[in-house]
Design a protein around this motif. Structure first.
Motif, PDB file in Angstrom:
ATOM      1  N   LEU A  26       0.823  -1.022  -0.125  1.00 19.29           N
ATOM      2  CA  LEU A  26      -0.106  -0.075   0.069  1.00 19.29           C
ATOM      3  C   LEU A  26       0.963   1.099  -0.058  1.00 19.29           C
ATOM      4  CD1 LEU A  26      -2.825   1.144  -0.041  1.00 19.29           C
ATOM      5  CD2 LEU A  26      -2.904   0.998   2.463  1.00 19.29           C
ATOM      6  N   PRO A  27       1.961   1.296   0.801  1.00 18.93           N
ATOM      7  CA  PRO A  27       2.721   2.609   0.671  1.00 18.93           C
ATOM      8  C   PRO A  27       3.315   2.949  -0.642  1.00 18.93           C
ATOM      9  CG  PRO A  27       3.401   1.351   2.586  1.00 18.93           C
ATOM     10  CD  PRO A  27       2.590   0.497   1.785  1.00 18.93           C
ATOM     11  N   GLU A  28       3.810   1.966  -1.298  1.00 15.09           N
ATOM     12  CA  GLU A  28       4.245   1.992  -2.685  1.00 15.09           C
ATOM     13  C   GLU A  28       2.989   2.515  -3.793  1.00 15.09           C
ATOM     14  OE1 GLU A  28       4.735  -0.627  -0.903  1.00 15.09           O
ATOM     15  OE2 GLU A  28       7.016  -0.974  -0.891  1.00 15.09           O
ATOM     16  N   LYS A  29       1.700   1.928  -3.382  1.00 16.27           N
ATOM     17  CA  LYS A  29       0.682   2.232  -4.356  1.00 16.27           C
ATOM     18  C   LYS A  29       0.549   3.811  -4.089  1.00 16.27           C
ATOM     19  CE  LYS A  29      -1.065  -2.308  -4.725  1.00 16.27           C
ATOM     20  NZ  LYS A  29      -2.242  -3.061  -4.327  1.00 16.27           N
ATOM     21  N   GLU A  30       0.483   4.191  -2.836  1.00 12.71           N
ATOM     22  CA  GLU A  30       0.122   5.638  -2.304  1.00 12.71           C
ATOM     23  C   GLU A  30       1.083   6.657  -3.000  1.00 12.71           C
ATOM     24  OE1 GLU A  30      -2.505   6.825  -0.732  1.00 12.71           O
ATOM     25  OE2 GLU A  30      -3.257   5.256   0.231  1.00 12.71           O
ATOM     26  N   SER A  31       2.481   6.066  -2.923  1.00 15.18           N
ATOM     27  CA  SER A  31       3.248   7.178  -3.487  1.00 15.18           C
ATOM     28  C   SER A  31       3.263   7.095  -5.259  1.00 15.18           C
ATOM     29  CB  SER A  31       4.861   6.190  -3.289  1.00 15.18           C
ATOM     30  OG  SER A  31       5.628   7.155  -3.940  1.00 15.18           O
ATOM     31  N   GLY A  44      -7.118  11.868  -7.281  1.00 11.89           N
ATOM     32  CA  GLY A  44      -7.109  10.419  -7.430  1.00 11.89           C
ATOM     33  C   GLY A  44      -7.050   9.653  -6.069  1.00 11.89           C
ATOM     34  N   THR A  45      -7.117   8.409  -5.816  1.00 12.10           N
ATOM     35  CA  THR A  45      -6.970   7.653  -4.789  1.00 12.10           C
ATOM     36  C   THR A  45      -6.646   6.118  -5.106  1.00 12.10           C
ATOM     37  OG1 THR A  45      -8.353   7.028  -2.657  1.00 12.10           O
ATOM     38  CG2 THR A  45      -9.476   6.790  -5.003  1.00 12.10           C
ATOM     39  N   VAL A  46      -6.044   5.632  -3.874  1.00  9.92           N
ATOM     40  CA  VAL A  46      -6.004   4.231  -3.792  1.00  9.92           C
ATOM     41  C   VAL A  46      -7.206   3.160  -3.300  1.00  9.92           C
ATOM     42  CG1 VAL A  46      -4.577   2.118  -3.194  1.00  9.92           C
ATOM     43  CG2 VAL A  46      -3.556   4.327  -3.682  1.00  9.92           C
ATOM     44  N   LYS A  47      -7.763   2.585  -3.863  1.00 14.78           N
ATOM     45  CA  LYS A  47      -9.217   2.043  -3.612  1.00 14.78           C
ATOM     46  C   LYS A  47      -9.240   0.452  -3.766  1.00 14.78           C
ATOM     47  CE  LYS A  47     -14.017   3.289  -4.222  1.00 14.78           C
ATOM     48  NZ  LYS A  47     -14.732   3.890  -4.938  1.00 14.78           N
ATOM     49  N   ASP A  48      -9.417  -0.215  -2.737  1.00 17.60           N
ATOM     50  CA  ASP A  48      -9.270  -1.866  -3.353  1.00 17.60           C
ATOM     51  C   ASP A  48      -8.099  -2.349  -3.884  1.00 17.60           C
ATOM     52  OD1 ASP A  48     -12.244  -1.503  -1.977  1.00 17.60           O
ATOM     53  OD2 ASP A  48     -12.978  -1.299  -3.990  1.00 17.60           O
TER      54      ASP A  48
END
Length: 77
Positions: A26-31, A44-48
């Motif tokens: 998740l931290p890498e996806k957020e970055s 934008g967002t990280v979702k599911d």
């Protein structure tokens, strides 16, 4: 890793969906999502476990993912 443009369940608004991440948390996806938001100048967002970026931003997102060492593939329409 797939990049798709979709409007499903969003009241007709277009979003670019990046799916199929393997081996990153998740931290890498957020970055990555933050880099994409900055480059595209939109929300934008990280979702599911997927990254959603507002609007049709497939080309810019593909460039960012390629630069980060991923091999993006355009999927769908």
């Amino acid at each position: 890793m797939d990049i798709k443009r979709t409007t499903a369940g969003r009241g007709g608004k277009t979003v670019t969906l990046v799916t199929g991440f393997v081996g990153i948390g998740l931290p890498e996806k957020e970055s990555l999502a933050k880099k994409m938001r900055n480059a595209c100048g939109c929300g934008g967002t990280v979702k599911d476990g997927d990254i959603e970026i507002q609007g049709d931003q497939r080309e810019k997102i593909a460039q960012i993912l390629s630069a980060a060492g991923f091999r993006p593939v355009f999927a769908g329409g």
